[in-house]
Structures are given as C-alpha cells and as structure tokens.
Design a protein around this motif. Sequence first.
Motif, mmCIF file in Angstrom:
data_model
loop_
_atom_site.group_PDB
_atom_site.id
_atom_site.type_symbol
_atom_site.label_atom_id
_atom_site.label_comp_id
_atom_site.label_asym_id
_atom_site.label_seq_id
_atom_site.Cartn_x
_atom_site.Cartn_y
_atom_site.Cartn_z
ATOM 1 N N ARG A 126 2.258 0.104 0.032
ATOM 2 C CA ARG A 126 3.016 1.143 0.733
ATOM 3 C C ARG A 126 3.098 0.912 2.233
ATOM 4 O O ARG A 126 3.964 1.477 2.898
ATOM 5 C CB ARG A 126 2.380 2.509 0.445
ATOM 6 C CG ARG A 126 2.455 2.896 -1.036
ATOM 7 C CD ARG A 126 1.608 4.119 -1.341
ATOM 8 N NE ARG A 126 1.982 5.274 -0.551
ATOM 9 C CZ ARG A 126 1.149 5.935 0.256
ATOM 10 N NH1 ARG A 126 -0.105 5.543 0.387
ATOM 11 N NH2 ARG A 126 1.574 6.997 0.912
ATOM 12 N N ARG A 140 9.148 5.068 -1.083
ATOM 13 C CA ARG A 140 10.287 4.729 -1.930
ATOM 14 C C ARG A 140 11.087 3.621 -1.249
ATOM 15 O O ARG A 140 10.932 3.372 -0.046
ATOM 16 C CB ARG A 140 11.181 5.959 -2.152
ATOM 17 C CG ARG A 140 11.856 6.479 -0.896
ATOM 18 C CD ARG A 140 12.556 7.802 -1.122
ATOM 19 N NE ARG A 140 13.406 8.197 0.013
ATOM 20 C CZ ARG A 140 12.958 8.731 1.129
ATOM 21 N NH1 ARG A 140 11.657 8.957 1.277
ATOM 22 N NH2 ARG A 140 13.797 9.054 2.107
ATOM 23 N N TYR A 141 11.930 2.958 -2.009
ATOM 24 C CA TYR A 141 12.804 1.938 -1.449
ATOM 25 C C TYR A 141 13.974 2.598 -0.726
ATOM 26 O O TYR A 141 14.422 3.688 -1.102
ATOM 27 C CB TYR A 141 13.337 1.029 -2.553
ATOM 28 C CG TYR A 141 12.280 0.140 -3.185
ATOM 29 C CD1 TYR A 141 11.561 -0.773 -2.418
ATOM 30 C CD2 TYR A 141 12.019 0.189 -4.561
ATOM 31 C CE1 TYR A 141 10.601 -1.588 -2.997
ATOM 32 C CE2 TYR A 141 11.073 -0.631 -5.142
ATOM 33 C CZ TYR A 141 10.355 -1.520 -4.359
ATOM 34 O OH TYR A 141 9.421 -2.334 -4.941
ATOM 35 N N ARG A 178 11.790 -6.824 -7.000
ATOM 36 C CA ARG A 178 11.002 -5.893 -7.820
ATOM 37 C C ARG A 178 10.474 -6.585 -9.067
ATOM 38 O O ARG A 178 9.330 -6.352 -9.488
ATOM 39 C CB ARG A 178 11.860 -4.686 -8.207
ATOM 40 C CG ARG A 178 12.552 -4.039 -7.013
ATOM 41 C CD ARG A 178 13.258 -2.762 -7.413
ATOM 42 N NE ARG A 178 14.172 -2.292 -6.369
ATOM 43 C CZ ARG A 178 14.659 -1.081 -6.307
ATOM 44 N NH1 ARG A 178 14.344 -0.186 -7.221
ATOM 45 N NH2 ARG A 178 15.492 -0.744 -5.328
ATOM 46 N N ARG A 198 9.953 0.725 -9.433
ATOM 47 C CA ARG A 198 10.553 1.971 -8.954
ATOM 48 C C ARG A 198 10.189 2.299 -7.508
ATOM 49 O O ARG A 198 10.939 2.983 -6.815
ATOM 50 C CB ARG A 198 10.144 3.137 -9.868
ATOM 51 C CG ARG A 198 10.640 2.972 -11.301
ATOM 52 C CD ARG A 198 10.288 4.183 -12.139
ATOM 53 N NE ARG A 198 10.754 4.038 -13.509
ATOM 54 C CZ ARG A 198 11.987 4.297 -13.912
ATOM 55 N NH1 ARG A 198 12.885 4.740 -13.033
ATOM 56 N NH2 ARG A 198 12.346 4.120 -15.174
ATOM 57 N N PRO A 213 7.533 0.688 -4.023
ATOM 58 C CA PRO A 213 6.702 -0.449 -3.590
ATOM 59 C C PRO A 213 5.229 -0.247 -3.942
ATOM 60 O O PRO A 213 4.666 0.826 -3.717
ATOM 61 C CB PRO A 213 6.915 -0.485 -2.077
ATOM 62 C CG PRO A 213 7.395 0.875 -1.717
ATOM 63 C CD PRO A 213 8.169 1.375 -2.887
ATOM 64 N N LYS A 214 4.612 -1.310 -4.493
ATOM 65 C CA LYS A 214 3.184 -1.230 -4.808
ATOM 66 C C LYS A 214 2.345 -1.172 -3.542
ATOM 67 O O LYS A 214 1.345 -0.458 -3.474
ATOM 68 C CB LYS A 214 2.779 -2.433 -5.660
ATOM 69 C CG LYS A 214 3.246 -2.374 -7.098
ATOM 70 C CD LYS A 214 2.700 -3.553 -7.894
ATOM 71 C CE LYS A 214 3.121 -3.477 -9.352
ATOM 72 N NZ LYS A 214 2.587 -4.637 -10.137
ATOM 73 N N TYR A 258 6.559 -6.666 -7.046
ATOM 74 C CA TYR A 258 6.337 -5.836 -5.870
ATOM 75 C C TYR A 258 6.533 -4.354 -6.136
ATOM 76 O O TYR A 258 6.364 -3.538 -5.228
ATOM 77 C CB TYR A 258 7.255 -6.292 -4.731
ATOM 78 C CG TYR A 258 6.870 -7.649 -4.192
ATOM 79 C CD1 TYR A 258 5.821 -7.783 -3.297
ATOM 80 C CD2 TYR A 258 7.542 -8.800 -4.608
ATOM 81 C CE1 TYR A 258 5.454 -9.021 -2.813
ATOM 82 C CE2 TYR A 258 7.176 -10.054 -4.126
ATOM 83 C CZ TYR A 258 6.131 -10.155 -3.234
ATOM 84 O OH TYR A 258 5.763 -11.393 -2.756
ATOM 85 N N GLY A 259 6.880 -4.004 -7.378
ATOM 86 C CA GLY A 259 7.068 -2.602 -7.729
ATOM 87 C C GLY A 259 8.474 -2.342 -8.209
ATOM 88 O O GLY A 259 9.425 -2.617 -7.485
#
Length: 323
Positions: free
Chosen positions: A67, A8-9, A55, A62, A64-65, A59-60
């Motif tokens: 990880r 997660r961010y 994002r 919700r 990060p694509k 790059y994602g």
Amino acid sequence: MKAIVQDRYGSPDVLELREVGQPVAGENDLLVRVNAAGVDPSVWHLMTGLPYLVRALGYGVRAPKVRIRGTDVAGRVEAVGANVTRFRPGDEVFGTCDGSFAEYACGPEERFAPKPANLTFEQAAAVPISACTALQGLRDQGRVRPGQKVLIIGAGGGVGTFAVQLAKALGAEVTGVCGTAKTDLVRSIGADDVIDYTRDDFADRARRYDLILDTAGNRSLSHLRRALTPGGTLVIIGGEGEGRWFGGTERLFKALMLSPFVSQNLRGLFATQPREDLQLLTELIEAGKVTPVIDRTYSLKEAPDAVRHLRNGHARGKVVITV
C-alpha cells in the motif's frame, strides 16, 4: 510515521499522506530512516494497476498488495536484523525496498549498498533502478564494446541520462535522441551527437548503429531496425503503449519472437538492482564518470505532483522526493 499510502488503483489522487505504523526489520533486513526516494515509471504503473499485466504478476488484482508506494531509497540505517553483517545503525545507504515514500522503510540487506561518498541523499536516491537498468541494458543485453556506435532513445530521461554516461564510460561513441528542451542537457553529459526527434528522424540518416537502447519508447520494430547495422543489437527497455492489458509490452514480445529469424539481435530487459551492480555504480560515480541528473525534488506530501510530473514525459533526468 508519515507515508504515502494508496488503498485502490487509480490516478495520483489515490495517493494520500497518512500516519501508519513503522515497519520492523526482519532477521535479514535493514530499517532505514528515509532521506530521499526516487520516482520512476514503475510507481505510476503500480499506482494505476495498468497495464493489467502488472496485476497478473502478483502486485494485487483488485487493490495493491503493497500500500505504500516507492522503491528507490537513500537514507541512514536505523536498525538491523539479527543476521545482518555488512551494516550497522548510522550507516548511510542507498538501494531498493518496498514502500520508500515514507519516513522509514525496510528491506533485505542484499538490496542495499553504502551510499556513494560524493553524492547527496537526493542524488543517491536517483540511482538504483534507473542506473541499474541502463547498466544491464548496455552491458548484459547490449554487450557493448569500446568503439561501437550506440544510439540512446530517450536520452534525456531517467534511464537515458545514466545510459549516455555509462555508454561513454564503457568506451562507446554515443548518439542521444531526445526532444528540443533536452538537447543541451544530453550534450552536457557526454553524448557525441544529439538528435532532436521533433526535427529529425534517426532512421532516415545514413548512419547505422551497433546498439540501440530504446528506453520506454513506442516506435515500431521495423522503424528501429532501419537504424541498426545488419548484425546490430536492439534492447527494448519498457514501453509506453495505450493498451490496458499489455501496455507497451507487446512490442517486446514481438521482438523476442522475431529475433531468431533475422540477423539482428532483438532483446528486452527486465532489470534488477543487485548489490554488485550498486557497488559498481558507486565506483563509477566516485570516479566522476557518472553523475545523477535531477530534474526536480518534491516533499513527501507532494508525491502525487511528483508522479504527475514524471508521467507527463518532460522530466530532464530523475524526479526525487525528499523526506
């Protein structure tokens, strides 16, 4: 293999050392046994997902694509894909790929070059993103010429330390701007003059510059333009604003919109790390014209601390993770 993973961010606390599967080289890829990985501001942005523009760029939204964090890398080739022709297992290389904060990383052959013979793996890992950014800012956007007066803002940082040395190698007269703790460093890498921004404002001086390279700054365009010659060039590299949507990029967009209406050239840079530039940098490094400046090294498990240290803005040169 061990790797620094995030699901997660968030703050550096989202970075965790875990056991994950080892990547497999595709037909055009190298599998590299990582010896060292560089830390640059993009690691923080991809870790936090801020500004939100990051994002939106794929790059994602919700989470990060990719990880596993890290992009700069130096190590030995472990395996090569069927179409790889320039490398073989055992070769020492440096370059960029996704997920370099790990024991193994995989990336396209075109994003790697042979490691400079006179550098350690730690030094080589400090080069790709920051040195390519400095080179492209000076050569491609700044179009620097011998004898020009060049001002490097952030001269003691990752990009700045390379920019000072590259500008000198390209024949410029270089003034570096940095904080008090970094003035001796900036002089030692070749700057002709150093301005301590805590004591002196470069824009208030009588001297004007043909080229200003602003590395991740937050000064206004009007302030920067005061220090330019009437036909001078400003190159904005990154930016660190507080806005959650665009961060410091608004300044870049303003510069690009204003440039057609003023005599000065206002430009931005979105750097890449092509093999040709890595090879040119290798030539300069092996000739002794450029030397990576490393502030600190951290172990892989200390990656969160490495990111925190970089983010506080006090790093003298580059921060590197050893694996």
